[in-house]
Design a protein around this motif. Structure first.
Motif, PDB file in Angstrom:
ATOM      1  N   ARG A   1       0.869  -0.967   0.020  1.00 42.14           N
ATOM      2  CA  ARG A   1      -0.043  -0.078  -0.040  1.00 42.14           C
ATOM      3  C   ARG A   1       0.877   0.946  -0.180  1.00 42.14           C
ATOM      4  N   GLY A   2       0.481   2.208  -0.819  1.00 47.24           N
ATOM      5  CA  GLY A   2       1.217   3.420  -0.791  1.00 47.24           C
ATOM      6  C   GLY A   2       2.681   3.364  -1.405  1.00 47.24           C
ATOM      7  N   ALA A   3       2.749   2.240  -2.317  1.00 43.13           N
ATOM      8  CA  ALA A   3       4.030   2.216  -2.934  1.00 43.13           C
ATOM      9  C   ALA A   3       3.917   1.391  -4.074  1.00 43.13           C
ATOM     10  N   SER A   4       4.791   1.591  -5.323  1.00 42.74           N
ATOM     11  CA  SER A   4       4.669   0.933  -6.599  1.00 42.74           C
ATOM     12  C   SER A   4       5.217  -0.637  -6.517  1.00 42.74           C
ATOM     13  N   SER A   5       4.501  -1.343  -7.154  1.00 41.25           N
ATOM     14  CA  SER A   5       5.040  -2.821  -7.086  1.00 41.25           C
ATOM     15  C   SER A   5       4.806  -3.517  -8.398  1.00 41.25           C
ATOM     16  N   ALA A   6       5.490  -4.525  -8.804  1.00 40.60           N
ATOM     17  CA  ALA A   6       5.005  -5.304 -10.082  1.00 40.60           C
ATOM     18  C   ALA A   6       3.604  -6.033 -10.130  1.00 40.60           C
ATOM     19  N   GLU A   7       3.311  -6.298  -8.648  1.00 40.11           N
ATOM     20  CA  GLU A   7       1.876  -7.050  -8.357  1.00 40.11           C
ATOM     21  C   GLU A   7       1.003  -5.972  -8.894  1.00 40.11           C
ATOM     22  N   GLY A   8       0.987  -4.733  -8.254  1.00 36.75           N
ATOM     23  CA  GLY A   8       0.004  -3.662  -8.608  1.00 36.75           C
ATOM     24  C   GLY A   8      -0.043  -3.382 -10.099  1.00 36.75           C
ATOM     25  N   GLY A   9       1.177  -3.378 -10.821  1.00 32.90           N
ATOM     26  CA  GLY A   9       1.012  -3.447 -12.183  1.00 32.90           C
ATOM     27  C   GLY A   9       0.256  -4.400 -12.901  1.00 32.90           C
ATOM     28  N   ARG A  10       0.582  -5.371 -12.348  1.00 35.51           N
ATOM     29  CA  ARG A  10       0.069  -6.655 -13.087  1.00 35.51           C
ATOM     30  C   ARG A  10      -1.548  -6.737 -12.856  1.00 35.51           C
ATOM     31  N   TYR A  11      -2.039  -6.485 -11.512  1.00 38.53           N
ATOM     32  CA  TYR A  11      -3.420  -6.406 -11.381  1.00 38.53           C
ATOM     33  C   TYR A  11      -4.075  -5.176 -12.113  1.00 38.53           C
ATOM     34  N   SER A  12      -3.155  -4.050 -12.423  1.00 40.31           N
ATOM     35  CA  SER A  12      -3.889  -2.941 -13.455  1.00 40.31           C
ATOM     36  C   SER A  12      -4.270  -3.540 -14.731  1.00 40.31           C
ATOM     37  N   LEU A  13      -3.100  -4.168 -15.144  1.00 40.82           N
ATOM     38  CA  LEU A  13      -3.048  -4.538 -16.623  1.00 40.82           C
ATOM     39  C   LEU A  13      -4.089  -5.579 -16.942  1.00 40.82           C
TER      40      LEU A  13
ATOM     41  N   ILE B   1     -14.824   3.200 -21.192  1.00 43.10           N
ATOM     42  CA  ILE B   1     -14.090   2.425 -20.063  1.00 43.10           C
ATOM     43  C   ILE B   1     -13.625   3.494 -19.151  1.00 43.10           C
ATOM     44  N   LEU B   2     -13.670   3.300 -17.859  1.00 40.35           N
ATOM     45  CA  LEU B   2     -13.362   4.410 -16.848  1.00 40.35           C
ATOM     46  C   LEU B   2     -12.364   3.527 -15.761  1.00 40.35           C
ATOM     47  N   PHE B   3     -11.149   4.109 -15.380  1.00 38.95           N
ATOM     48  CA  PHE B   3     -10.087   3.437 -14.683  1.00 38.95           C
ATOM     49  C   PHE B   3      -9.709   4.454 -13.711  1.00 38.95           C
ATOM     50  N   GLY B   4      -9.531   3.841 -12.367  1.00 37.68           N
ATOM     51  CA  GLY B   4      -9.043   4.388 -11.487  1.00 37.68           C
ATOM     52  C   GLY B   4      -7.448   4.759 -11.755  1.00 37.68           C
ATOM     53  N   PRO B   5      -6.784   5.541 -10.969  1.00 36.78           N
ATOM     54  CA  PRO B   5      -5.386   6.102 -11.336  1.00 36.78           C
ATOM     55  C   PRO B   5      -4.389   4.741 -11.139  1.00 36.78           C
ATOM     56  N   LEU B   6      -3.601   5.013 -12.214  1.00 42.53           N
ATOM     57  CA  LEU B   6      -2.269   3.756 -12.415  1.00 42.53           C
ATOM     58  C   LEU B   6      -1.173   4.537 -11.961  1.00 42.53           C
ATOM     59  N   ASN B   7      -0.173   3.533 -11.706  1.00 44.48           N
ATOM     60  CA  ASN B   7       1.213   4.151 -11.531  1.00 44.48           C
ATOM     61  C   ASN B   7       2.073   3.383 -12.565  1.00 44.48           C
ATOM     62  N   LYS B   8       2.833   4.380 -13.308  1.00 44.79           N
ATOM     63  CA  LYS B   8       3.689   3.882 -14.354  1.00 44.79           C
ATOM     64  C   LYS B   8       4.823   3.049 -13.787  1.00 44.79           C
ATOM     65  N   SER B   9       5.286   3.443 -12.820  1.00 39.90           N
ATOM     66  CA  SER B   9       6.463   2.437 -12.329  1.00 39.90           C
ATOM     67  C   SER B   9       5.995   1.082 -12.154  1.00 39.90           C
ATOM     68  N   SER B  10       4.783   0.995 -11.768  1.00 46.35           N
ATOM     69  CA  SER B  10       4.268  -0.403 -11.330  1.00 46.35           C
ATOM     70  C   SER B  10       3.913  -0.809 -12.594  1.00 46.35           C
ATOM     71  N   LEU B  11       3.390  -0.149 -13.797  1.00 54.89           N
ATOM     72  CA  LEU B  11       2.980  -0.649 -15.054  1.00 54.89           C
ATOM     73  C   LEU B  11       4.501  -1.375 -15.640  1.00 54.89           C
ATOM     74  N   HIS B  12       5.482  -0.565 -15.634  1.00 52.27           N
ATOM     75  CA  HIS B  12       6.714  -1.018 -16.126  1.00 52.27           C
ATOM     76  C   HIS B  12       7.342  -2.125 -15.181  1.00 52.27           C
ATOM     77  N   ALA B  13       7.201  -2.187 -14.064  1.00 51.37           N
ATOM     78  CA  ALA B  13       7.593  -3.160 -13.239  1.00 51.37           C
ATOM     79  C   ALA B  13       6.991  -4.667 -13.528  1.00 51.37           C
ATOM     80  N   ALA B  14       5.783  -4.515 -14.282  1.00 48.86           N
ATOM     81  CA  ALA B  14       4.882  -5.637 -14.417  1.00 48.86           C
ATOM     82  C   ALA B  14       5.353  -6.103 -15.889  1.00 48.86           C
ATOM     83  N   GLY B  15       6.043  -5.541 -16.758  1.00 50.04           N
ATOM     84  CA  GLY B  15       6.293  -5.692 -17.975  1.00 50.04           C
ATOM     85  C   GLY B  15       5.839  -4.994 -19.153  1.00 50.04           C
ATOM     86  N   MET B  16       5.054  -3.753 -19.005  1.00 49.14           N
ATOM     87  CA  MET B  16       4.583  -2.856 -19.807  1.00 49.14           C
ATOM     88  C   MET B  16       5.956  -2.307 -20.387  1.00 49.14           C
ATOM     89  N   ASP B  17       6.064  -2.477 -21.803  1.00 48.84           N
ATOM     90  CA  ASP B  17       7.302  -1.867 -22.323  1.00 48.84           C
ATOM     91  C   ASP B  17       7.014  -0.432 -22.977  1.00 48.84           C
TER      92      ASP B  17
END
Length: 339
Positions: free
Chosen positions: A87-99, A117-133
């Motif tokens: 909570r309150g921090a970027s993570s690969a898990e958060g990024g994978r859940y978002s994607l 589509i409406l989505f809640g705020p995303l975190n780019k560091s989390s998305l990149h950690a999850a593999g979004m290139d």
């Protein structure tokens, strides 16, 4: 057939304020009166969002990824292994859940079931950690949708729209990217988006690139050689565009309500040229629209706000505005599909 738009909704990054904001939005009875809503979320994250927001709303769960008339429904989706999200921090898990949740929402849009589509705020560091290139989620959306046309991130505040010719690139790379094709495309995109949002003849202002609009070439010739001819060409296509205007004064022309403004939209040349102005005017109410894509996609512009997550004090204003835009653009998309 229902006249209400069908909106696929996701919480965004579970580490941020998205779950709380979506909970506040759906707890408002007026929300379900305006649209058919399918929330794609881990039921435990949804419950946590309600707990943080201090609201209680029972959503009927469905095993079918689809819409039905009546109250909003919940389609439960969770990551394999059901990790404990930081909570309150970027993570690969958060990024994978978002994607993962966004992928399902995009499937609904591609199949014609979801109008927006409406989505809640995303975190780019989390998305990149999850593999979004990709540099940002907008380019990821385009890839997922198989879309190869022009697209641009729009920011919207109280009916004022902004777009930009360049986005998430280094400032040193911006001048070479200011071309007639790119400027013209940015003008056309925001004109089309505003028309899809219900505005018959949008008034569009176009910024210059250099200080003092280049001062007749003393500080650069982009205004003379590229931007002004692009505005003229847009007008010849029937777009109500003017400019270029100095970037340090253009926002003075759009103060006040819609009836007081000289323009409905501003096209800027690079990211901060527009972002600083519009965020100063109303940070907690701004909306981001993923412009130019085949499906309207909206989100609050303020980000995940890790510093205040889990505290129950996130302002839902931007999320409410994002929902209103998703409804209007979704209704227009549905009407066009049924015409």
């Amino acid at each position: 057939m229902t006249s209400r738009p069908r909106i696929a909704m996701v919480l965004g990054d579970p580490a941020g304020i998205g779950p709380e904001l979506i909970a506040r939005l759906l707890a408002d009875p007026a929300t379900s009166e305006q649209a058919e809503i399918l929330l794609i979320a881990d039921r435990d994250e949804w419950r946590r969002g309600m707990q943080v927001a201090g609201v209680e709303l029972v959503l009927a769960e469905t095993d079918t990824l689809g819409f039905a008339p009546g109250a909003p429904r919940l389609y439960h989706w969770e990551l394999d292994g059901k990790p404990a999200y930081p909570r309150g921090a970027s993570s690969a898990e958060g990024g994978r859940y978002s994607l993962g949740t966004l992928s399902l929402a995009l499937q609904l849009a591609q199949s014609g079931q979801a109008d927006s589509i409406l989505f809640g705020p995303l975190n780019k560091s989390s998305l990149h950690a999850a593999g979004m290139d990709h540099s940002d989620e907008l380019h990821w959306f385009a890839e997922q949708l198989g879309y190869h046309g022009n697209f641009c991130e729009f920011n919207v505040l109280d009916g004022l729209w902004t777009s930009r010719v360049t986005s998430h690139v280094a400032l040193k790379d911006v001048p070479a990217m200011i071309t007639p094709a790119r400027v013209g495309a940015a003008i056309d995109l925001i004109d089309q988006a505003l028309r899809r949002a219900g505005m018959a003849s949008p008034r569009i202002a176009v910024c210059g690139l250099n200080p003092h609009n280049g001062d007749n070439g003393a500080f650069g010739r982009e205004e003379i050689d590229v931007i002004a001819p692009s505005v003229t060409a847009a007008r010849e296509r029937g777009v109500n565009a003017e400019g270029p205007f100095p970037a340090d004064t253009i926002f003075l022309k759009v103060q006040g309500g819609p009836s007081q403004r000289q323009f409905d939209a501003i096209v800027t040349m690079y990211h901060d040229q527009g972002q600083i102005g519009i965020k100063l005017m109303g940070f907690s109410r701004g909306v981001t629209v993923q412009g130019g894509l085949p499906v309207p996609i909206t989100t609050p512009a303020h980000g995940t706000a890790f510093d205040i997550t889990q505290q129950g004090r996130a302002d839902p204003g931007a999320t409410q505005q994002a929902f209103q835009i998703a409804c209007r653009m979704g209704a227009q998309r549905r009407a066009a599909a049924n015409a």
